[in-house]
Design a protein around this motif. Structure first.
Motif, PDB file in Angstrom:
ATOM      1  N   CYS A 180       7.630 -22.056   8.870  1.00 52.13           N
ATOM      2  CA  CYS A 180       9.041 -21.698   9.055  1.00 52.13           C
ATOM      3  C   CYS A 180       9.452 -20.527   8.161  1.00 52.13           C
ATOM      4  CB  CYS A 180       9.929 -22.907   8.759  1.00 52.13           C
ATOM      5  SG  CYS A 180       9.701 -24.275   9.921  1.00 52.13           S
ATOM      6  N   HIS A 181       8.774 -20.337   7.036  1.00 46.41           N
ATOM      7  CA  HIS A 181       9.099 -19.241   6.123  1.00 46.41           C
ATOM      8  C   HIS A 181       8.927 -17.873   6.784  1.00 46.41           C
ATOM      9  CE1 HIS A 181       9.593 -21.506   2.342  1.00 46.41           C
ATOM     10  NE2 HIS A 181       8.734 -22.333   2.873  1.00 46.41           N
ATOM     11  N   ALA A 182       8.171 -17.814   7.881  1.00 50.18           N
ATOM     12  CA  ALA A 182       7.874 -16.528   8.512  1.00 50.18           C
ATOM     13  C   ALA A 182       8.889 -16.127   9.577  1.00 50.18           C
ATOM     14  CB  ALA A 182       6.471 -16.571   9.126  1.00 50.18           C
ATOM     15  N   TYR A 183       9.761 -17.047   9.992  1.00 48.72           N
ATOM     16  CA  TYR A 183      10.731 -16.736  11.046  1.00 48.72           C
ATOM     17  C   TYR A 183      11.950 -16.033  10.440  1.00 48.72           C
ATOM     18  CZ  TYR A 183       8.201 -19.656  14.397  1.00 48.72           C
ATOM     19  OH  TYR A 183       7.246 -20.171  15.231  1.00 48.72           O
ATOM     20  N   PRO A 184      12.283 -14.822  10.896  1.00 56.49           N
ATOM     21  CA  PRO A 184      13.379 -14.039  10.298  1.00 56.49           C
ATOM     22  C   PRO A 184      14.705 -14.783  10.200  1.00 56.49           C
ATOM     23  CG  PRO A 184      12.088 -12.652  11.764  1.00 56.49           C
ATOM     24  CD  PRO A 184      11.564 -14.044  11.940  1.00 56.49           C
ATOM     25  N   LEU A 188      15.934 -21.060   1.008  1.00 60.74           N
ATOM     26  CA  LEU A 188      14.608 -21.475   1.489  1.00 60.74           C
ATOM     27  C   LEU A 188      13.592 -20.864   0.525  1.00 60.74           C
ATOM     28  CD1 LEU A 188      12.900 -22.919   3.632  1.00 60.74           C
ATOM     29  CD2 LEU A 188      12.897 -20.789   4.951  1.00 60.74           C
ATOM     30  N   LYS A 189      13.189 -21.652  -0.460  1.00 57.01           N
ATOM     31  CA  LYS A 189      12.501 -21.104  -1.633  1.00 57.01           C
ATOM     32  C   LYS A 189      10.978 -21.084  -1.550  1.00 57.01           C
ATOM     33  CE  LYS A 189      16.052 -20.248  -4.368  1.00 57.01           C
ATOM     34  NZ  LYS A 189      16.334 -18.917  -4.920  1.00 57.01           N
ATOM     35  N   GLY A 190      10.385 -22.128  -1.009  1.00 65.70           N
ATOM     36  CA  GLY A 190       8.928 -22.194  -1.060  1.00 65.70           C
ATOM     37  C   GLY A 190       8.410 -23.433  -0.366  1.00 65.70           C
ATOM     38  N   ASN A 191       7.168 -23.803  -0.666  1.00 63.93           N
ATOM     39  CA  ASN A 191       6.545 -24.975  -0.055  1.00 63.93           C
ATOM     40  C   ASN A 191       6.193 -25.999  -1.129  1.00 63.93           C
ATOM     41  OD1 ASN A 191       5.301 -26.022   2.601  1.00 63.93           O
ATOM     42  ND2 ASN A 191       3.647 -26.351   1.115  1.00 63.93           N
ATOM     43  N   PHE A 192       6.434 -27.258  -0.804  1.00 66.32           N
ATOM     44  CA  PHE A 192       6.128 -28.349  -1.728  1.00 66.32           C
ATOM     45  C   PHE A 192       4.991 -29.187  -1.160  1.00 66.32           C
ATOM     46  CE2 PHE A 192       6.418 -32.793  -2.904  1.00 66.32           C
ATOM     47  CZ  PHE A 192       6.533 -32.747  -4.282  1.00 66.32           C
ATOM     48  N   THR A 206      10.353 -13.290  15.877  1.00 70.84           N
ATOM     49  CA  THR A 206       8.892 -13.302  15.810  1.00 70.84           C
ATOM     50  C   THR A 206       8.446 -13.441  14.356  1.00 70.84           C
ATOM     51  OG1 THR A 206       8.696 -11.912  17.782  1.00 70.84           O
ATOM     52  CG2 THR A 206       6.791 -11.989  16.294  1.00 70.84           C
ATOM     53  N   PRO A 207       7.576 -14.422  14.061  1.00 73.10           N
ATOM     54  CA  PRO A 207       7.125 -14.611  12.675  1.00 73.10           C
ATOM     55  C   PRO A 207       6.508 -13.339  12.094  1.00 73.10           C
ATOM     56  CG  PRO A 207       6.478 -16.478  14.023  1.00 73.10           C
ATOM     57  CD  PRO A 207       7.006 -15.437  14.972  1.00 73.10           C
ATOM     58  N   VAL A 208       6.755 -13.119  10.807  1.00 71.14           N
ATOM     59  CA  VAL A 208       6.196 -11.967  10.102  1.00 71.14           C
ATOM     60  C   VAL A 208       5.393 -12.470   8.907  1.00 71.14           C
ATOM     61  CG1 VAL A 208       8.051 -10.417  10.806  1.00 71.14           C
ATOM     62  CG2 VAL A 208       8.299 -11.731   8.704  1.00 71.14           C
ATOM     63  N   PRO A 209       4.349 -11.747   8.515  1.00 76.47           N
ATOM     64  CA  PRO A 209       3.540 -12.187   7.366  1.00 76.47           C
ATOM     65  C   PRO A 209       4.414 -12.405   6.132  1.00 76.47           C
ATOM     66  CG  PRO A 209       2.435 -10.426   8.542  1.00 76.47           C
ATOM     67  CD  PRO A 209       3.796 -10.535   9.153  1.00 76.47           C
ATOM     68  N   THR A 210       4.260 -13.559   5.510  1.00 79.37           N
ATOM     69  CA  THR A 210       5.115 -13.954   4.392  1.00 79.37           C
ATOM     70  C   THR A 210       4.303 -14.689   3.337  1.00 79.37           C
ATOM     71  OG1 THR A 210       6.994 -14.222   5.925  1.00 79.37           O
ATOM     72  CG2 THR A 210       7.189 -15.270   3.767  1.00 79.37           C
ATOM     73  N   GLY A 245      -4.556 -22.670  -6.149  1.00 79.82           N
ATOM     74  CA  GLY A 245      -3.749 -21.475  -5.891  1.00 79.82           C
ATOM     75  C   GLY A 245      -2.266 -21.741  -6.066  1.00 79.82           C
ATOM     76  N   HIS A 246      -1.523 -20.708  -6.442  1.00 78.51           N
ATOM     77  CA  HIS A 246      -0.087 -20.845  -6.707  1.00 78.51           C
ATOM     78  C   HIS A 246       0.792 -20.323  -5.571  1.00 78.51           C
ATOM     79  CE1 HIS A 246      -0.386 -22.168 -10.931  1.00 78.51           C
ATOM     80  NE2 HIS A 246      -1.499 -21.450 -10.939  1.00 78.51           N
ATOM     81  N   GLU A 247       0.182 -19.766  -4.526  1.00 76.84           N
ATOM     82  CA  GLU A 247       0.939 -19.281  -3.383  1.00 76.84           C
ATOM     83  C   GLU A 247       0.053 -19.298  -2.147  1.00 76.84           C
ATOM     84  OE1 GLU A 247       2.077 -15.394  -4.729  1.00 76.84           O
ATOM     85  OE2 GLU A 247       0.251 -14.452  -3.949  1.00 76.84           O
ATOM     86  N   VAL A 248       0.710 -19.287  -0.995  1.00 80.57           N
ATOM     87  CA  VAL A 248      -0.012 -19.254   0.281  1.00 80.57           C
ATOM     88  C   VAL A 248       0.679 -18.234   1.173  1.00 80.57           C
ATOM     89  CG1 VAL A 248      -0.833 -21.647   0.153  1.00 80.57           C
ATOM     90  CG2 VAL A 248       1.405 -21.169   1.169  1.00 80.57           C
ATOM     91  N   THR A 249       0.008 -17.825   2.233  1.00 79.38           N
ATOM     92  CA  THR A 249       0.610 -16.883   3.187  1.00 79.38           C
ATOM     93  C   THR A 249       0.653 -17.513   4.568  1.00 79.38           C
ATOM     94  OG1 THR A 249      -1.525 -15.841   3.633  1.00 79.38           O
ATOM     95  CG2 THR A 249      -0.152 -14.852   1.925  1.00 79.38           C
ATOM     96  N   THR A 250       1.619 -17.082   5.364  1.00 76.48           N
ATOM     97  CA  THR A 250       1.752 -17.560   6.735  1.00 76.48           C
ATOM     98  C   THR A 250       2.372 -16.444   7.562  1.00 76.48           C
ATOM     99  OG1 THR A 250       2.544 -19.406   8.099  1.00 76.48           O
ATOM    100  CG2 THR A 250       4.057 -18.577   6.393  1.00 76.48           C
ATOM    101  N   GLY A 251       2.572 -16.676   8.850  1.00 70.26           N
ATOM    102  CA  GLY A 251       3.247 -15.691   9.690  1.00 70.26           C
ATOM    103  C   GLY A 251       2.350 -14.816  10.539  1.00 70.26           C
TER     104      GLY A 251
END
Length: 466
Positions: free
Chosen positions: A239-243, A251-255, A190-194, A340-346
């Protein structure tokens, strides 16, 4: 008129694309996709008579998916798939006839519109169903409807009958999204806030775009310990939010941002790009050799990664290209559209519903007065900054739910929190509209009201069939 296509938002006005697609699709490819659709109708007719098979339904899903906007631009690959479909059709029942593809867009205007709505909707559903199928998840009703929908699409119906089919299809499509949600969460958690950084670190790297979690998982496993970093792009951000995916440290970040900016963002980038699904745009010569496609995606001149008989893929060509290019010498600090330099998902339904009591209490206390669902596909047409300005102007006592690539218009904004709840909640990919529906239904239940009575406004952007 050498072709006809009006399946996406950027189609040439007022009558669709008739010489070449605005997307870059050539007339031969457009006509081959119509021919493929007609072949799929013929196969569906054969399956309807002789009995449904898994292999036959897979052909229907894959063929419909191949015709989605910005998936496949390759004459050779579309023709090869037509030949495969026709061969399988002949093996099952050679008496069942293919549909005359030239009839797809002919007839009384309203009827053509209704028929097109069903066809294009089925193309979108096929993409979701195929992603689930690759993870081993099927639904009997969904599979059966690919046969039924294609058979019915080639018949004559009154407007009322078409509307009835479309309403039935809508119910099946919701079931399909539920299957994909189950496939993703049971396979990867289950995706988690990331929080996801937008900085690219020094060294070799691969950018993965599209929607396919299964391809990303295989690539992550094949790059473990190799010193090659992986970055998501577009609809792969969630995808960064899936354990089971985020446990891989590379898996470092988003481009980059949304799909329509790739011809600018990919230029002079010393990394490899893997397209798992749409949206691919005609690549510039500057980076064409760095593009790899897989599954139903195709573009002539770009290397293609085939699936092996055991269902796995060998991504060594992509990995080796990334190592050859070497990546950046120093860290590159990229930003979102708004700096912005970062985003959140999950924030899928699993996460949001886990704090449902907190949300409900905030609504009852007046801390949250309204919800806005601002999402959908982004596009290249002028005026889409509307969504950025809309989110910026939402009152401080409101929450913005978002999903799909339309979020890149504003997902790097910091508009604060309400009682620890971020005011922008990224629910995931376009198929995660299912999450938004589940949250809305749950809130309606909690407040003992109809969904239409919730303090909820939909502000949707549209581009293609999904």
């Amino acid at each position: 008129m050498s072709m006809f296509c009006y399946q996406c938002e950027q189609s040439a006005a007022p009558g669709g694309c008739t010489v070449q697609g605005v997307c870059g699709k050539t007339a031969p490819v457009a006509n081959l996709q119509d021919e493929l659709t007609a072949a799929l109708v013929g196969l569906a007719r054969a399956l309807d008579v002789k009995g449904q098979t898994k292999e036959g339904v897979d052909y229907l899903m894959r063929g419909l998916f191949m015709c989605v906007t910005n998936v496949n631009f390759s004459e050779d690959r579309v023709q090869e798939f037509i030949d495969e479909v026709n061969a399988y059709h002949a093996k099952i029942d050679s008496a069942a006839q293919n549909f005359d593809w030239e009839q797809l867009w002919k007839g009384e205007e309203d009827i053509v519109s209704l028929r097109s709505t069903l066809l294009l909707g089925m193309r979108g559903m096929a993409a979701y169903a195929w992603h689930a199928a690759r993870l081993g998840f099927h639904d009997a009703d969904v599979d059966a409807w690919f046969v039924k929908g294609l058979v019915e699409m080639a018949k004559d119906h009154s407007a009322e009958e078409w509307l009835g089919l479309l309403m039935e299809f809508g119910e099946i499509n919701l079931k399909c999204m539920a299957v994909l949600d189950k496939a993703n969460t049971e396979s990867y958690g289950t995706p988690v806030p990331t929080t996801v950084p937008l900085t690219v670190e020094p060294g070799p790297f691969i950018v993965v775009t599209g929607h396919d979690l299964h391809d990303l998982k295989q690539l992550l496993e094949q790059t473990d310990g190799k010193g090659v970093n992986i970055y998501t792009h577009g609809e792969m951000l969630p995808c960064h939010a899936y354990p089971e995916l985020k446990k891989h440290p590379q898996l470092k970040g988003n481009f980059g941002t949304a799909w329509q900016n790739q011809q600018k963002e990919f230029v002079d980038v010393p990394g490899a790009f893997l397209f798992t699904t749409n949206c691919i745009m005609p690549p510039k010569e500057n980076y064409r050799e760095n593009i790899f496609t897989t599954d139903m995606v195709g573009f002539d001149g770009c290397a293609h990664i085939e699936e092996k008989e055991d269902g796995t893929k060998d991504f060594s060509a992509v990995i080796n290209r990334a190592i050859e290019l070497g990546g950046y010498k120093e860290a590159q600090e990229f930003t979102g559209i708004n700096g912005g330099h970062e985003v959140t998902t999950g924030f899928g339904h699993g996460t949001v519903l886990s704090i449902a009591d907190k949300v409900i209490d905030a609504v009852k206390a007046g801390a949250i007065k309204h919800f806005f669902l601002v999402g959908g596909c982004d596009g290249a047409k002028v005026g889409r900054n509307y969504y950025t300005e809309f989110v910026k102007q939402t009152p401080d006592d409101t929450v913005v739910l978002t999903l799909a690539c339309g979020k890149f218009r504003f997902n790097d904004l910091n508009i604060g929190e309400i009682g620890g709840i971020p005011r922008i909640l990224d629910m995931g990919q376009c198929n995660d509209a299912y999450s938004a529906i589940q949250v809305a239904v749950a809130l309606a239940g909690a407040f003992e009201c109809d969904v239409n009575d919730l303090p909820l406004t939909l502000v949707l952007s549209w581009y293609e069939q999904k």
